[in-house]
Design an enzyme around this catalytic site. Structure first.
Site, PDB file in Angstrom:
ATOM      1  N   ASN A   9       0.866  -1.172   0.000  1.00  0.00           N
ATOM      2  CA  ASN A   9       0.000   0.000   0.000  1.00  0.00           C
ATOM      3  C   ASN A   9       0.908   1.229   0.000  1.00  0.00           C
ATOM      4  OD1 ASN A   9      -1.841   2.020   0.432  1.00  0.00           O
ATOM      5  ND2 ASN A   9      -2.209   1.521   2.591  1.00  0.00           N
ATOM      6  N   LYS A  11       0.107   4.214  -0.222  1.00  0.00           N
ATOM      7  CA  LYS A  11      -0.564   5.401   0.327  1.00  0.00           C
ATOM      8  C   LYS A  11      -0.373   6.571  -0.658  1.00  0.00           C
ATOM      9  CE  LYS A  11       0.432   3.535   4.811  1.00  0.00           C
ATOM     10  NZ  LYS A  11       0.172   3.656   6.211  1.00  0.00           N
ATOM     11  N   HIS A  94      -9.523   1.217   4.779  1.00  0.00           N
ATOM     12  CA  HIS A  94      -8.239   1.384   5.473  1.00  0.00           C
ATOM     13  C   HIS A  94      -8.469   2.327   6.665  1.00  0.00           C
ATOM     14  CE1 HIS A  94      -4.108   2.526   6.321  1.00  0.00           C
ATOM     15  NE2 HIS A  94      -3.744   1.446   5.642  1.00  0.00           N
ATOM     16  N   GLU A  96      -6.818   4.701   7.784  1.00  0.00           N
ATOM     17  CA  GLU A  96      -6.573   6.126   7.496  1.00  0.00           C
ATOM     18  C   GLU A  96      -7.805   6.749   6.850  1.00  0.00           C
ATOM     19  OE1 GLU A  96      -2.881   5.618   5.371  1.00  0.00           O
ATOM     20  OE2 GLU A  96      -1.921   5.014   7.247  1.00  0.00           O
ATOM     21  N   GLU A 166      -5.536  -5.049  10.505  1.00  0.00           N
ATOM     22  CA  GLU A 166      -4.533  -4.007  10.697  1.00  0.00           C
ATOM     23  C   GLU A 166      -4.804  -3.251  11.997  1.00  0.00           C
ATOM     24  OE1 GLU A 166      -2.518  -2.920   6.766  1.00  0.00           O
ATOM     25  OE2 GLU A 166      -4.144  -1.504   7.106  1.00  0.00           O
ATOM     26  N   GLY A 172       2.288   2.254  10.593  1.00  0.00           N
ATOM     27  CA  GLY A 172       3.225   3.365  10.408  1.00  0.00           C
ATOM     28  C   GLY A 172       3.940   3.779  11.682  1.00  0.00           C
ATOM     29  N   SER A 212       3.337  -2.252  10.214  1.00  0.00           N
ATOM     30  CA  SER A 212       4.798  -2.251  10.348  1.00  0.00           C
ATOM     31  C   SER A 212       5.446  -3.590   9.996  1.00  0.00           C
ATOM     32  CB  SER A 212       5.202  -1.794  11.763  1.00  0.00           C
ATOM     33  OG  SER A 212       4.737  -0.484  11.999  1.00  0.00           O
TER      34      SER A 212
END
Ligand code: PEP
Length: 250
Positions: A9, A11, A94, A96, A166, A172, A212
């Site tokens: 991904n 991003k 996701h 985010e 996730e 991150g 991560s």
């Protein structure tokens, strides 16, 4: 036996010229992999990615999709549009997007339906926040997100769905869930799939871990009983590093 599926991904990173350079390097490094490899790239890079991945074993995905087919939705891109240029996968829900762009379990479900109806394969993200984890709510949250994302999805359609566990606190941050913890959460998600459908569907559903993942921890994570590969953010931006993750079993 479920296959391992490893998706990057990117991003909001990488320009078209960087995409072309990346694929040139990366495609050679993963050409002998036994694992399925997917690059989920920004909309602007999709076409370049698709062109340059032709004739390779790399599949291409988007990072979001709108649930309507067309119309007055300025700035949005539909599943039909993605499919029309040859995109195969799409990340949906996701954290985010849930956190910064108002994505809800309801919109996730609508997007999953739109993706499937248009022949795209959703990678549905679920995961708890640090606060929820500290309150002992992890299993509740991920079971509920899974159930709501799959509402109205048929048993047959499940073969085109990937779920990515996730934990938000691991994305991150450099913090990774232990392989045991991640495996247990994924077992809970698999059990939820089994409750919604049946054991056979659950046993065949690909469920990835994300948070991560790097070349130094990929093997330990991916060799557990229930983790079927990974959704990889930061580490997927460097072709050599992402290739090591894809080739974790070499
Ligand atoms: C992600 O973006 O889905 C992700 C897991 O990011 P990272 O690997 O950087 O934690």
């Amino acid at each position: 036996m479920r296959k391992k599926v490893i998706a990057g991904n990117w991003k909001m990173n990488m320009l078209p010229n960087e995409t072309i350079e990346y694929i040139e390097k990366f495609s050679k490094l993963v050409e002998n992999s036994d694992n399925e490899v997917i690059l989920c790239v920004p909309y602007i890079d999709l076409f370049y990615c698709l062109l340059n991945c032709q004739g390779t074993n790399i599949k291409v995905g988007a990072q979001n999709v709108h649930f309507e087919e067309k119309g007055a939705y300025t700035g949005e891109v539909s599943a039909k549009m993605l499919k029309s240029i040859g995109v195969e996968y799409v990340i949906i829900g996701h954290s985010e997007r849930r956190q910064y762009f108002g994505e809800t379990d309801e919109s996730v479900n609508k997007k999953v339906k739109a993706a499937l109806e248009n022949g795209l394969k959703p990678i549905i993200c679920v995961g708890e926040s640090l606060e929820q984890r500290e309150q002992g709510l992890t299993e509740n949250i991920i079971r509920n997100q899974t159930k709501l994302a799959l509402e109205g999805i048929s048993k047959e359609q499940m073969s085109n769905i990937i779920i990515a566990y996730e934990p938000i606190w691991a994305i991150g941050t450099g913090k990774t869930a232990t392989s045991e913890d991640a495996n247990n959460s994924i077992k809970a998600i698999r059990d939820e799939v089994s409750k919604v459908y049946d054991k056979e569907v659950a046993e065949n559903t690909i469920i990835q871990y994300g948070g991560s993942v790097k070349s130094s921890n990929a093997k330990e994570l991916f060799e557990t009983s229930d983790i079927d590969g990974g959704l990889v953010g930061g580490a997927s931006l460097v072709p050599e590093e992402f290739a090591k993750i894809v080739n974790y079993n070499k």
